[in-house]
Write a protein that holds these residues in place. Structure first.
Motif, PDB file in Angstrom:
ATOM      1  N   THR A  59       0.875  -1.188  -0.044  1.00 23.99           N
ATOM      2  CA  THR A  59       0.053  -0.091  -0.080  1.00 23.99           C
ATOM      3  C   THR A  59       0.798   1.206   0.163  1.00 23.99           C
ATOM      4  OG1 THR A  59      -1.660  -1.248   1.310  1.00 23.99           O
ATOM      5  CG2 THR A  59      -1.950   1.300   1.131  1.00 23.99           C
ATOM      6  N   THR A  60       1.828   1.234   0.948  1.00 28.66           N
ATOM      7  CA  THR A  60       2.746   2.197   0.956  1.00 28.66           C
ATOM      8  C   THR A  60       3.533   2.570  -0.282  1.00 28.66           C
ATOM      9  OG1 THR A  60       2.972   2.068   3.429  1.00 28.66           O
ATOM     10  CG2 THR A  60       4.779   3.504   2.360  1.00 28.66           C
ATOM     11  N   GLY A  61       4.124   1.492  -0.622  1.00 26.89           N
ATOM     12  CA  GLY A  61       4.952   1.718  -2.079  1.00 26.89           C
ATOM     13  C   GLY A  61       4.087   1.866  -3.131  1.00 26.89           C
ATOM     14  N   PHE A  62       3.116   1.501  -3.437  1.00 23.72           N
ATOM     15  CA  PHE A  62       2.362   1.858  -4.661  1.00 23.72           C
ATOM     16  C   PHE A  62       1.630   3.268  -4.628  1.00 23.72           C
ATOM     17  CE2 PHE A  62      -1.861   2.667  -6.987  1.00 23.72           C
ATOM     18  CZ  PHE A  62      -1.396   2.022  -8.275  1.00 23.72           C
ATOM     19  N   VAL A  63       1.217   3.789  -3.451  1.00 24.34           N
ATOM     20  CA  VAL A  63       0.981   5.171  -3.278  1.00 24.34           C
ATOM     21  C   VAL A  63       1.994   6.000  -3.563  1.00 24.34           C
ATOM     22  CG1 VAL A  63      -0.007   6.855  -1.539  1.00 24.34           C
ATOM     23  CG2 VAL A  63      -1.122   4.672  -1.796  1.00 24.34           C
ATOM     24  N   ALA A  64       3.317   5.643  -2.915  1.00 24.21           N
ATOM     25  CA  ALA A  64       4.544   6.480  -3.378  1.00 24.21           C
ATOM     26  C   ALA A  64       4.927   6.574  -4.707  1.00 24.21           C
ATOM     27  CB  ALA A  64       5.531   5.893  -2.377  1.00 24.21           C
ATOM     28  N   VAL A  65       4.572   5.472  -5.377  1.00 24.47           N
ATOM     29  CA  VAL A  65       5.116   5.456  -6.805  1.00 24.47           C
ATOM     30  C   VAL A  65       3.863   6.628  -7.590  1.00 24.47           C
ATOM     31  CG1 VAL A  65       5.005   4.119  -8.936  1.00 24.47           C
ATOM     32  CG2 VAL A  65       6.017   3.252  -6.892  1.00 24.47           C
ATOM     33  N   LYS A  66       2.618   6.354  -7.268  1.00 28.22           N
ATOM     34  CA  LYS A  66       1.835   7.031  -7.868  1.00 28.22           C
ATOM     35  C   LYS A  66       1.794   8.915  -7.469  1.00 28.22           C
ATOM     36  CE  LYS A  66       0.655   4.092 -10.460  1.00 28.22           C
ATOM     37  NZ  LYS A  66       0.932   4.313 -12.206  1.00 28.22           N
ATOM     38  N   GLN A  67       2.159   9.043  -6.152  1.00 25.05           N
ATOM     39  CA  GLN A  67       2.618  10.147  -5.671  1.00 25.05           C
ATOM     40  C   GLN A  67       3.696  10.928  -6.496  1.00 25.05           C
ATOM     41  OE1 GLN A  67       2.376   9.843  -1.618  1.00 25.05           O
ATOM     42  NE2 GLN A  67       0.251  10.531  -1.427  1.00 25.05           N
ATOM     43  N   ALA A  68       5.058  10.234  -6.426  1.00 24.84           N
ATOM     44  CA  ALA A  68       5.997  10.697  -7.373  1.00 24.84           C
ATOM     45  C   ALA A  68       5.624  11.015  -9.046  1.00 24.84           C
ATOM     46  CB  ALA A  68       6.969   9.505  -7.424  1.00 24.84           C
ATOM     47  N   GLU A  69       4.732  10.176  -9.480  1.00 21.95           N
ATOM     48  CA  GLU A  69       4.206  10.448 -10.790  1.00 21.95           C
ATOM     49  C   GLU A  69       3.487  11.702 -10.950  1.00 21.95           C
ATOM     50  OE1 GLU A  69       4.111   5.842 -12.520  1.00 21.95           O
ATOM     51  OE2 GLU A  69       2.346   6.654 -12.127  1.00 21.95           O
ATOM     52  N   LEU A  70       2.545  11.842  -9.991  1.00 26.84           N
ATOM     53  CA  LEU A  70       1.777  13.212  -9.759  1.00 26.84           C
ATOM     54  C   LEU A  70       2.621  14.367  -9.572  1.00 26.84           C
ATOM     55  CD1 LEU A  70      -1.362  12.457  -7.660  1.00 26.84           C
ATOM     56  CD2 LEU A  70      -1.370  13.369  -9.993  1.00 26.84           C
ATOM     57  N   GLU A  71       3.672  14.288  -8.905  1.00 24.38           N
ATOM     58  CA  GLU A  71       4.744  15.421  -8.765  1.00 24.38           C
ATOM     59  C   GLU A  71       5.402  15.832 -10.042  1.00 24.38           C
ATOM     60  OE1 GLU A  71       5.139  17.534  -6.317  1.00 24.38           O
ATOM     61  OE2 GLU A  71       3.510  16.819  -5.353  1.00 24.38           O
ATOM     62  N   ASN A  72       5.631  14.648 -10.971  1.00 22.09           N
ATOM     63  CA  ASN A  72       6.169  14.852 -12.153  1.00 22.09           C
ATOM     64  C   ASN A  72       5.121  15.635 -13.131  1.00 22.09           C
ATOM     65  OD1 ASN A  72       7.149  14.278 -14.915  1.00 22.09           O
ATOM     66  ND2 ASN A  72       8.881  13.178 -13.841  1.00 22.09           N
ATOM     67  N   PHE A  73       3.995  15.079 -13.069  1.00 19.91           N
ATOM     68  CA  PHE A  73       2.804  15.739 -13.931  1.00 19.91           C
ATOM     69  C   PHE A  73       2.470  17.095 -13.632  1.00 19.91           C
ATOM     70  CE2 PHE A  73      -1.594  16.375 -14.247  1.00 19.91           C
ATOM     71  CZ  PHE A  73      -2.077  16.098 -15.704  1.00 19.91           C
ATOM     72  N   ARG A  74       2.577  17.462 -12.450  1.00 23.63           N
ATOM     73  CA  ARG A  74       2.191  18.802 -12.148  1.00 23.63           C
ATOM     74  C   ARG A  74       3.233  19.877 -12.640  1.00 23.63           C
ATOM     75  NH1 ARG A  74       1.149  16.644  -6.587  1.00 23.63           N
ATOM     76  NH2 ARG A  74      -0.888  16.260  -6.255  1.00 23.63           N
ATOM     77  N   ARG A  75       4.577  19.182 -12.957  1.00 25.73           N
ATOM     78  CA  ARG A  75       5.561  20.310 -13.238  1.00 25.73           C
ATOM     79  C   ARG A  75       5.363  20.576 -14.767  1.00 25.73           C
ATOM     80  NH1 ARG A  75       9.123  16.520 -10.397  1.00 25.73           N
ATOM     81  NH2 ARG A  75       9.538  17.449  -8.553  1.00 25.73           N
ATOM     82  N   VAL A  76       4.651  19.927 -15.469  1.00 31.41           N
ATOM     83  CA  VAL A  76       4.466  19.937 -16.949  1.00 31.41           C
ATOM     84  C   VAL A  76       3.465  21.177 -16.997  1.00 31.41           C
ATOM     85  CG1 VAL A  76       4.144  18.981 -19.214  1.00 31.41           C
ATOM     86  CG2 VAL A  76       5.199  17.821 -17.425  1.00 31.41           C
ATOM     87  N   VAL A  77       3.807  22.182 -18.103  1.00 33.53           N
ATOM     88  CA  VAL A  77       2.609  23.142 -18.437  1.00 33.53           C
ATOM     89  C   VAL A  77       2.059  22.605 -19.542  1.00 33.53           C
ATOM     90  CG1 VAL A  77       2.376  25.568 -19.236  1.00 33.53           C
ATOM     91  CG2 VAL A  77       4.082  25.038 -17.425  1.00 33.53           C
ATOM     92  N   SER A  78       0.876  22.674 -19.666  1.00 33.30           N
ATOM     93  CA  SER A  78      -0.016  22.241 -20.627  1.00 33.30           C
ATOM     94  C   SER A  78      -0.312  22.872 -22.043  1.00 33.30           C
ATOM     95  CB  SER A  78      -1.408  21.547 -20.476  1.00 33.30           C
ATOM     96  OG  SER A  78      -2.177  22.582 -19.869  1.00 33.30           O
ATOM     97  N   SER A  79      -0.717  22.503 -22.990  1.00 39.51           N
ATOM     98  CA  SER A  79      -0.987  23.333 -24.283  1.00 39.51           C
ATOM     99  C   SER A  79      -2.183  24.110 -23.951  1.00 39.51           C
ATOM    100  CB  SER A  79      -0.981  22.381 -25.293  1.00 39.51           C
ATOM    101  OG  SER A  79      -2.139  21.279 -25.397  1.00 39.51           O
ATOM    102  N   TRP A  80      -3.148  23.473 -23.021  1.00 39.01           N
ATOM    103  CA  TRP A  80      -4.404  24.305 -22.916  1.00 39.01           C
ATOM    104  C   TRP A  80      -3.948  25.579 -22.122  1.00 39.01           C
ATOM    105  CZ3 TRP A  80      -6.753  26.567 -18.574  1.00 39.01           C
ATOM    106  CH2 TRP A  80      -7.899  26.865 -18.735  1.00 39.01           C
ATOM    107  N   GLU A  81      -2.923  25.564 -21.186  1.00 38.27           N
ATOM    108  CA  GLU A  81      -2.486  26.650 -20.235  1.00 38.27           C
ATOM    109  C   GLU A  81      -1.890  27.674 -21.356  1.00 38.27           C
ATOM    110  OE1 GLU A  81      -0.956  25.357 -16.236  1.00 38.27           O
ATOM    111  OE2 GLU A  81      -0.702  23.781 -17.719  1.00 38.27           O
TER     112      GLU A  81
END
Length: 451
Positions: free
Chosen positions: A421-443
């Motif tokens: 549970t801890t490991g999976f959530v941590a992997v997905k939270q790390a991916e979310l942090e990476n996702f948030r750094r990207v400025v989208s074409s919509w923006e």
């Protein structure tokens, strides 16, 4: 190993791809000459492989070192002789062998998705039950492009033109890509993948492949191999195949619908059905388990930020966990069938989900429902996916919200383990942090010169 050795020798295999499935569903491992593979009878991989994100990054150091040895030691990978597949697209005669993950003491690694599914199946086995599933995989074919800012486009078919409009169930539209699908079917047959029908779905160049019903572990292996097989067939024909949950704006998302039932191993009869052919109490409790616990396990079925773009009111995708007879607007559909074939279609998982984890999550939710004797809501008639508001069975709106529910889930920790549970959530939270750094074409399009 005798069965595996015979397979390799009979087919004159020269190379072996030794693979495991990581948290995101990526095949990781090593390629070895067949002689070296047979001498070593397995391989070793660093523990960190199981905490790697889709971008190749790793989880936060505090989580990393709380779950793994400080020395970044190896774990032992043991080949499963029932999970061996030819790779028809390679130049050399090559086999892909799926491995299970163990520590140095011979204990199953809790972070391994395949081990997670095996753990859930053992719960059924202890009850004398045998779950049966049949997955349906949706995907898009797209033109190749190296510019990630450009919207995806349908590929050129045999007619020399891309698809225009929606061509749901169109035979001619599916036949536009006959050469690709002929290779796909041939390769699947060589590999022993038990695929059934091909359907053109709603979106442009969106297709669906249905698998025949069977054992969940075997089918998870097959779906894992199929994704790679389809991508290879697409690349051979200069197009791409994607299992993203929502790859195209304003077009339907891609799901992995999972039909599921349970057999009494002693009698061979479906436990969802009473002797008189009516639905059983266990059937209703299974549905109730899905309704209650899927919100806590949802990241295993919708694992990416993109996954939640699929759950939009008014679309063909579900937005809640209502259930109904022959109702495709429900998250849980009960197809019309004979009493022995009574089953539940879980329409929540996306095509982007790790098949081992999505199968495990659905089966576990139903199992807990049966063990706890839960009662479902009243079945819905009419549209069930037009609104989320005031619905007690609504889904989390975002991956962030879903990860919080999973992290706080006592059921997830009890049945799948605190480390997983801890490991999976941590992997997905790390991916979310990476996702948030990207400025989208919509923006860039709407905010650049307007705010």
């Amino acid at each position: 190993m005798n069965k595996l050795i015979a397979f390799l020798k009979e087919r004159k295999i020269t190379e072996v791809e030794c693979v495991i499935c990581d948290m995101t569903g990526i095949a990781r491992g090593k390629i070895a000459p067949v002689d070296k593979f047979l001498d070593e009878k397995g391989m070793r991989l660093p523990e960190s492989v199981l905490l790697q994100t889709v971008t190749g990054d790793f989880v936060d150091d505090d989580i990393y070192y709380s779950l793994l040895d400080d020395a970044d030691i190896d774990f032992v990978c043991v080949p499963d002789e029932n999970a061996v597949f030819m790779l028809p697209w390679t130049i050399e005669a090559t086999a892909q062998v799926i491995h299970d993950c163990y520590d140095r003491m011979g204990n199953p690694i809790e972070l391994s998705p395949r081990n997670v599914l095996k753990k859930v199946l053992s719960l059924y086995d202890e009850k004398g039950w045998e779950p049966v599933i049949a997955p349906e995989m949706e995907f898009y074919l797209t033109s190749r492009s190296d510019d990630h800012d450009l919207p995806l486009k349908p590929p050129i078919g045999r007619s020399g033109r891309p698809e225009a409009g929606r061509q749901s169930f169109s035979i001619d539209a599916a036949n536009e890509y006959d050469p690709l699908f002929e290779d796909m079917y041939d390769w699947c047959e060589i590999q022993g993948l038990d695929i059934d029908t091909l359907i053109h779905e709603d979106g442009p160049a969106q297709m669906e492949i249905n698998f025949s019903h069977g054992n969940p572990l075997s089918l998870a292996d097959q779906v894992f191999v199929f994704k790679r097989t389809l991508r290879e067939a697409a690349l051979k024909h200069n197009v791409c195949a994607t299992f993203m949950a929502k790859p195209v704006t304003d077009e339907p998302g891609s799901a992995m619908h999972i039909h599921q039932s349970v057999i009494n191993k002693e009698t061979g009869k479906n436990i969802f059905t009473n002797e008189d052919g009516t639905q059983s109490a266990l059937f209703l409790s299974y549905i109730a388990g899905l309704q209650k616990y899927i919100p806590e396990f949802l990241p295993l079925m919708a694992p990416n930020a993109n996954s939640f773009r699929r759950f939009l009111p008014g679309t063909s995708a579900p937005v809640n966990l209502e259930w109904g007879i022959e109702n495709r607007t429900c998250g849980l559909r009960i197809p019309e069938s004979s009493p022995q074939n009574r089953r539940i279609e879980n329409r929540i998982p996306g095509a982007d989900a790790n098949c081992y984890l999505a199968f495990a999550a659905g089966l576990l939710c139903g199992y807990i429902g049966m063990v706890e004797g839960l009662k479902p809501s009243t079945p819905v008639q009419g549209k069930a996916n037009e609104s989320r508001s005031n619905n007690p069975h609504c889904l989390p709106l975002t991956l962030e919200e879903a990860l919080v529910a999973m992290e706080e889930s006592d059921a997830c920790k009890e049945y799948l383990g605190e480390s997983f549970t801890t490991g999976f959530v941590a992997v997905k939270q790390a991916e979310l942090e990476n996702f948030r750094r990207v400025v989208s074409s919509w923006e860039r399009e709407f905010l650049l010169l307007s705010v």
